[in-house]
Design a protein around this motif. Structure first.
Motif, PDB file in Angstrom:
ATOM      1  N   LEU A 159       4.305  77.666  67.611  1.00  0.00           N
ATOM      2  CA  LEU A 159       5.596  76.993  67.808  1.00  0.00           C
ATOM      3  C   LEU A 159       5.435  75.507  68.117  1.00  0.00           C
ATOM      4  O   LEU A 159       6.402  74.750  68.039  1.00  0.00           O
ATOM      5  N   SER A 160       4.232  75.071  68.458  1.00  0.00           N
ATOM      6  CA  SER A 160       4.018  73.680  68.856  1.00  0.00           C
ATOM      7  C   SER A 160       3.660  72.812  67.648  1.00  0.00           C
ATOM      8  O   SER A 160       3.067  73.276  66.675  1.00  0.00           O
ATOM      9  N   GLU A 161       3.995  71.540  67.748  1.00  0.00           N
ATOM     10  CA  GLU A 161       3.741  70.590  66.660  1.00  0.00           C
ATOM     11  C   GLU A 161       2.245  70.418  66.418  1.00  0.00           C
ATOM     12  O   GLU A 161       1.778  70.349  65.278  1.00  0.00           O
ATOM     13  N   GLY A 162       1.447  70.343  67.494  1.00  0.00           N
ATOM     14  CA  GLY A 162       0.019  70.086  67.357  1.00  0.00           C
ATOM     15  C   GLY A 162      -0.743  71.197  66.671  1.00  0.00           C
ATOM     16  O   GLY A 162      -1.859  70.970  66.180  1.00  0.00           O
ATOM     17  N   PHE A 163      -0.168  72.395  66.603  1.00  0.00           N
ATOM     18  CA  PHE A 163      -0.814  73.533  65.971  1.00  0.00           C
ATOM     19  C   PHE A 163      -1.135  73.247  64.506  1.00  0.00           C
ATOM     20  O   PHE A 163      -2.112  73.771  63.967  1.00  0.00           O
TER      21      PHE A 163
END
Length: 207
Positions: free
Chosen positions: A120-124
């Motif tokens: 769910l995170s952008e950095g993933f």
């Protein structure tokens, strides 16, 4: 954005320790899925095809139709899942079966912990090119959902009976800096038995 419903057919390999007589599968339909040992922890590969179309917001007419083919891997080391052989193509409509897409090598080696909310995170998605990140989010979120249903819902099914998971009646998932998915209705039906790569599988319709 108009919500769409999709019907998927899911093959769930299981090991039962039961040897069926040739041509006799009746006893499989009477099994209690909760007593079946899942093969989900073993290394497995799934052929994935994802299709979608973009529509004109005013007229509803199709602007274009697209398809992705990919290989999804589960049971990797340290309970990881991953992708390879991802390709993207423009197709005529949803009925088109054969197509040759453009390969997306940035997905080769794209792996992560299978059942984790880090997706769910952008950095993933930092190692995926920006123009391919929407596709990466679709693939990962669909795989997490389907794998979760296989792991946590199958043992609640009985043959040919509708099952609507209460947990998913009112469930929201929000991606960082992207969209929110709202789940208001999901239905599963164990609708048949099949054989895939010499394994007996349950066929589950997901709506």
């Amino acid at each position: 954005m108009k919500a769409s419903a999709y019907i998927l057919v899911v093959l769930l390999p299981v090991s039962t320790g039961i040897t069926a007589q040739e041509g006799n599968i009746d006893h499989y339909f009477m099994l209690n899925p909760g007593e079946i040992q899942s093969a989900g922890s073993e290394y497995q590969e799934y052929d994935v095809t994802l299709k979608w179309q973009n529509l004109d917001a005013l007229t509803g007419s199709m602007i274009n139709c697209n398809a992705v083919k990919a290989t999804y891997m589960t049971g990797l080391e340290n309970d990881y899942a991953g992708w390879k052989n991802v390709s993207l193509a423009r197709i005529d409509d949803f009925q088109q079966q054969e197509f040759k897409g453009t390969e997306l090598p940035s997905f080769d080696g794209f792996s992560y912990r299978a059942m984790d909310t880090a997706f769910l995170s952008e950095g993933f998605y930092g190692n995926i090119p920006a123009e391919q990140r929407d596709l990466a989010r679709w693939l990962v979120s669909d795989a997490v959902q389907m794998q979760g249903l296989a792991d946590y819902v199958f043992d609640s099914l009985t043959y040919n009976d509708e099952f609507l998971p209460v947990l998913l009646e009112d469930n929201d998932i929000r991606f960082e800096n992207w969209v929110k998915f709202s789940s208001r209705y999901q239905k599963l039906i164990w609708s048949g038995i099949g054989r895939h790569h010499d394994e007996i599988c349950a066929i589950v319709k997901f709506e």
